[in-house]
Design an enzyme around this catalytic site. Structure first.
Site, PDB file in Angstrom:
ATOM      1  N   CYS A   1       0.820  -1.225   0.000  1.00 29.05           N
ATOM      2  CA  CYS A   1       0.000   0.000   0.000  1.00 29.05           C
ATOM      3  C   CYS A   1       0.852   1.273   0.000  1.00 29.05           C
ATOM      4  O   CYS A   1       0.326   2.364  -0.197  1.00 29.05           O
ATOM      5  CB  CYS A   1      -0.946   0.002   1.186  1.00 29.05           C
ATOM      6  SG  CYS A   1      -1.954  -1.480   1.267  1.00 29.05           S
TER       7      CYS A   1
ATOM      8  N   ASN B   1     -10.234  -0.019  -0.131  1.00 31.97           N
ATOM      9  CA  ASN B   1      -8.774   0.051  -0.010  1.00 31.97           C
ATOM     10  C   ASN B   1      -8.175  -0.646  -1.227  1.00 31.97           C
ATOM     11  O   ASN B   1      -8.270  -1.865  -1.352  1.00 31.97           O
ATOM     12  CB  ASN B   1      -8.350  -0.637   1.298  1.00 31.97           C
ATOM     13  CG  ASN B   1      -6.843  -0.680   1.494  1.00 31.97           C
ATOM     14  OD1 ASN B   1      -6.084  -0.526   0.544  1.00 31.97           O
ATOM     15  ND2 ASN B   1      -6.419  -0.916   2.721  1.00 31.97           N
TER      16      ASN B   1
ATOM     17  N   HIS C   1      -3.030   7.091   2.201  1.00 33.97           N
ATOM     18  CA  HIS C   1      -3.489   5.790   1.722  1.00 33.97           C
ATOM     19  C   HIS C   1      -4.884   5.550   2.277  1.00 33.97           C
ATOM     20  O   HIS C   1      -5.140   5.786   3.461  1.00 33.97           O
ATOM     21  CB  HIS C   1      -2.516   4.702   2.187  1.00 33.97           C
ATOM     22  CG  HIS C   1      -3.053   3.316   2.027  1.00 33.97           C
ATOM     23  ND1 HIS C   1      -3.650   2.892   0.863  1.00 33.97           N
ATOM     24  CD2 HIS C   1      -3.105   2.269   2.886  1.00 33.97           C
ATOM     25  CE1 HIS C   1      -4.028   1.640   1.020  1.00 33.97           C
ATOM     26  NE2 HIS C   1      -3.724   1.242   2.230  1.00 33.97           N
TER      27      HIS C   1
HETATM   28  O1  UT7 Z   1      -3.889  -1.263   3.472  1.00 36.89           O
HETATM   29  C1  UT7 Z   1      -2.961  -1.770   4.370  1.00 36.89           C
HETATM   30  C2  UT7 Z   1      -3.146  -1.159   5.681  1.00 36.89           C
HETATM   31  N1  UT7 Z   1      -4.357  -1.674   6.267  1.00 36.89           N
HETATM   32  C3  UT7 Z   1      -4.939  -1.021   7.238  1.00 36.89           C
HETATM   33  O2  UT7 Z   1      -4.471   0.040   7.597  1.00 36.89           O
HETATM   34  C4  UT7 Z   1      -6.137  -1.646   7.914  1.00 36.89           C
HETATM   35  C5  UT7 Z   1      -6.075  -1.342   9.389  1.00 36.89           C
HETATM   36  N2  UT7 Z   1      -7.128  -1.979  10.150  1.00 36.89           N
HETATM   37  C6  UT7 Z   1      -8.446  -1.623  10.081  1.00 36.89           C
HETATM   38  O3  UT7 Z   1      -8.803  -0.788   9.283  1.00 36.89           O
HETATM   39  C7  UT7 Z   1      -9.395  -2.210  11.074  1.00 36.89           C
HETATM   40  O4  UT7 Z   1      -8.678  -2.994  11.984  1.00 36.89           O
HETATM   41  C8  UT7 Z   1     -10.543  -3.036  10.466  1.00 36.89           C
HETATM   42  C9  UT7 Z   1     -11.481  -2.122   9.695  1.00 36.89           C
HETATM   43  C10 UT7 Z   1      -9.974  -4.106   9.537  1.00 36.89           C
HETATM   44  C11 UT7 Z   1     -11.362  -3.715  11.562  1.00 36.89           C
HETATM   45  O5  UT7 Z   1     -11.889  -2.729  12.450  1.00 36.89           O
HETATM   46  P1  UT7 Z   1     -11.627  -2.810  14.014  1.00 36.89           P
HETATM   47  O6  UT7 Z   1     -12.329  -1.685  14.597  1.00 36.89           O
HETATM   48  O7  UT7 Z   1     -10.145  -2.916  14.242  1.00 36.89           O
HETATM   49  O8  UT7 Z   1     -12.336  -4.161  14.384  1.00 36.89           O
HETATM   50  P2  UT7 Z   1     -11.849  -5.220  15.447  1.00 36.89           P
HETATM   51  O9  UT7 Z   1     -11.093  -6.277  14.727  1.00 36.89           O
HETATM   52  O10 UT7 Z   1     -11.207  -4.531  16.610  1.00 36.89           O
HETATM   53  O11 UT7 Z   1     -13.219  -5.776  15.935  1.00 36.89           O
HETATM   54  C12 UT7 Z   1     -14.129  -4.984  16.724  1.00 36.89           C
HETATM   55  C13 UT7 Z   1     -15.417  -5.761  16.914  1.00 36.89           C
HETATM   56  C14 UT7 Z   1     -15.220  -7.198  17.361  1.00 36.89           C
HETATM   57  O12 UT7 Z   1     -16.337  -7.536  18.181  1.00 36.89           O
HETATM   58  P3  UT7 Z   1     -16.221  -7.535  19.790  1.00 36.89           P
HETATM   59  O13 UT7 Z   1     -15.100  -8.461  20.101  1.00 36.89           O
HETATM   60  O14 UT7 Z   1     -15.935  -6.102  20.150  1.00 36.89           O
HETATM   61  O15 UT7 Z   1     -17.568  -8.001  20.204  1.00 36.89           O
HETATM   62  C15 UT7 Z   1     -15.274  -7.983  16.103  1.00 36.89           C
HETATM   63  O16 UT7 Z   1     -15.728  -9.302  16.308  1.00 36.89           O
HETATM   64  O17 UT7 Z   1     -16.083  -5.839  15.651  1.00 36.89           O
HETATM   65  C16 UT7 Z   1     -16.307  -7.212  15.316  1.00 36.89           C
HETATM   66  N3  UT7 Z   1     -16.101  -7.314  13.883  1.00 36.89           N
HETATM   67  C17 UT7 Z   1     -17.081  -7.129  13.000  1.00 36.89           C
HETATM   68  N4  UT7 Z   1     -18.387  -6.876  13.163  1.00 36.89           N
HETATM   69  C18 UT7 Z   1     -19.132  -6.740  12.064  1.00 36.89           C
HETATM   70  C19 UT7 Z   1     -14.946  -7.526  13.196  1.00 36.89           C
HETATM   71  N5  UT7 Z   1     -15.177  -7.496  11.885  1.00 36.89           N
HETATM   72  C20 UT7 Z   1     -16.500  -7.268  11.742  1.00 36.89           C
HETATM   73  C21 UT7 Z   1     -17.333  -7.121  10.621  1.00 36.89           C
HETATM   74  N6  UT7 Z   1     -18.640  -6.844  10.826  1.00 36.89           N
HETATM   75  N7  UT7 Z   1     -16.875  -7.206   9.346  1.00 36.89           N
END
Ligand code: UT7
Length: 331
Positions: free
Chosen positions: A122, A287, A256
């Site tokens: 990226c 992305n 990005h």
């Molecule tokens: O391009 C290369 C660089 N990439 C990036 O910079 C990506 C960086 N990371 C992100 O953008 C984020 O980590 C994501 C968008 C991928 C995920 O968001 P997050 O806020 O970090 O989610 P999380 O993994 O911390 O999960 C939060 C909650 C969890 O539930 P609990 O444990 O709080 O109950 C997950 O189970 O959201 C839940 N969850 C979802 N819920 C609905 C995780 N994925 C999903 C989903 N839909 N798709």
């Protein structure tokens, strides 16, 4: 001792033209949620994405890149024959070798150009811009075509709710050449190879095709998020300081397009004034890895939020982990 000749350097380089390709098919959050336990509201809130585009079978990294490149050449007012070098930033070209760049150069009729791919995920476009800037000013090349192009939909596991909604396809290209005043600031870049597993694609696309085992991208989303939020603000600040500009000189911030919440955090960290337009192309493009910065810049230019000669701050970050930031003038 023998002294070797070197090319005659030129004083300044800049971006001379820009062009993009967005795939035809729009994919909604609802469509993504047919395969994962998620919903439109969660995806919009946690990432900013409203929809993204997935390339069809006839839209390859090479075809998308070639289309973007043609528009960039027209925008710059030069011909393919004038190109000395084609650099393609991609992680989704179907062959490990030969390069996408060689195929694209041939498709364009860039018969005088060298061609090579670069792998900085990226951060690929911003890495490429740093390389192109140096090669123009050193006199190695007069005109360089730099393309960021990805077909990530081929390596996304659409049953993985950590990545299925995030990644998408597209291409963006620029022409870099000599200018009367410097149009690309010093590139601030780095790599942290201790975090290899944070974003990784296995196996490579060539092996996948031969063995029938599909390549899949996996990501430790939270770890990447923390790293980006913790470190990219400083990289941006260093890029501005190195170029001798401040946030008051900026017309736009083009990070990005990884996650709108990462963008929000960087805007806050940098304390960007209200007049600075913030690229939010992720809303409609997802992305797109190496393509995201030129796609986002094009969207700002199309919308009239930046015009030729405006200063933009760009930063790319991703698998490696690697990052690169610089300021540049809009073509
Ligand atoms: O391009 C290369 C660089 N990439 C990036 O910079 C990506 C960086 N990371 C992100 O953008 C984020 O980590 C994501 C968008 C991928 C995920 O968001 P997050 O806020 O970090 O989610 P999380 O993994 O911390 O999960 C939060 C909650 C969890 O539930 P609990 O444990 O709080 O109950 C997950 O189970 O959201 C839940 N969850 C979802 N819920 C609905 C995780 N994925 C999903 C989903 N839909 N798709």
């Amino acid at each position: 001792m023998i002294t070797l000749n070197t090319p005659t350097p030129v004083a300044h380089s800049g971006i001379l033209g820009l062009g993009v390709y967005r795939p035809e098919r729009i994919v909604t959050n609802d469509e993504i949620c047919l395969r994962i336990d998620s919903n439109d509201e969660w995806i919009r809130e946690r990432s900013g994405i409203i929809e993204r585009r997935h390339a069809g079978a006839d839209e390859t990294v090479v075809s998308m890149a070639t289309s973007a490149a043609r528009k960039a050449l027209t925008d710059a007012g030069i011909t393919a024959e004038q190109l000395d070098l084609v650099i393609v930033a991609t992680v989704t070209h179907r062959y490990q070798t030969p390069s996408a760049a060689a195929e694209i150069a041939a498709a364009l009729g860039a018969v005088n150009a060298a061609a090579t791919d670069t792998s900085a995920a990226c951060a690929g476009f911003c890495y490429g811009l740093g390389i192109a800037d140096g090669m123009i000013r050193s006199g190695v090349a007069k005109y360089i075509l730099l393309i960021g192009a990805e077909k990530l939909s081929e390596i996304v596991d659409f049953d993985d709710r950590g990545t299925a909604f995030l990644f998408a396809d597209g291409a963006g290209a620029v022409i870099v050449g000599a200018t009367t005043a410097q149009g690309i600031g010093p590139t601030i870049w780095g790599a942290d190879g201790t975090q290899l597993d944070a974003i990784i694609m296995e196996p490579d696309t060539y092996t996948a095709e031969k063995t029938g085992t599909p390549s899949v991208l996996t990501m430790q989303g939270q770890a990447v998020f923390r790293w980006a939020v913790g470190q990219m603000g400083d990289a941006c600040a260093k890029a501005m300081a190195a170029a001798g500009v401040t946030v008051n000189d900026l017309a736009a911030f083009v990070p990005h397009q990884a996650n709108n919440r990462i963008t929000d955090s960087l805007v806050k960290h940098l304390d960007l004034p209200d007049h600075v337009a913030i690229a939010r192309d992720i809303q409609y493009s997802g992305n797109t890895s190496a393509a995201s910065v030129p796609l986002a810049l094009d969207r700002l230019r199309e919308n009239g939020e930046v015009k030729s000669g405006d200063l933009v701050l760009m930063v790319g970050f991703g698998a490696g982990l690697v990052h690169a930031a610089q300021v540049a003038l809009v073509p």
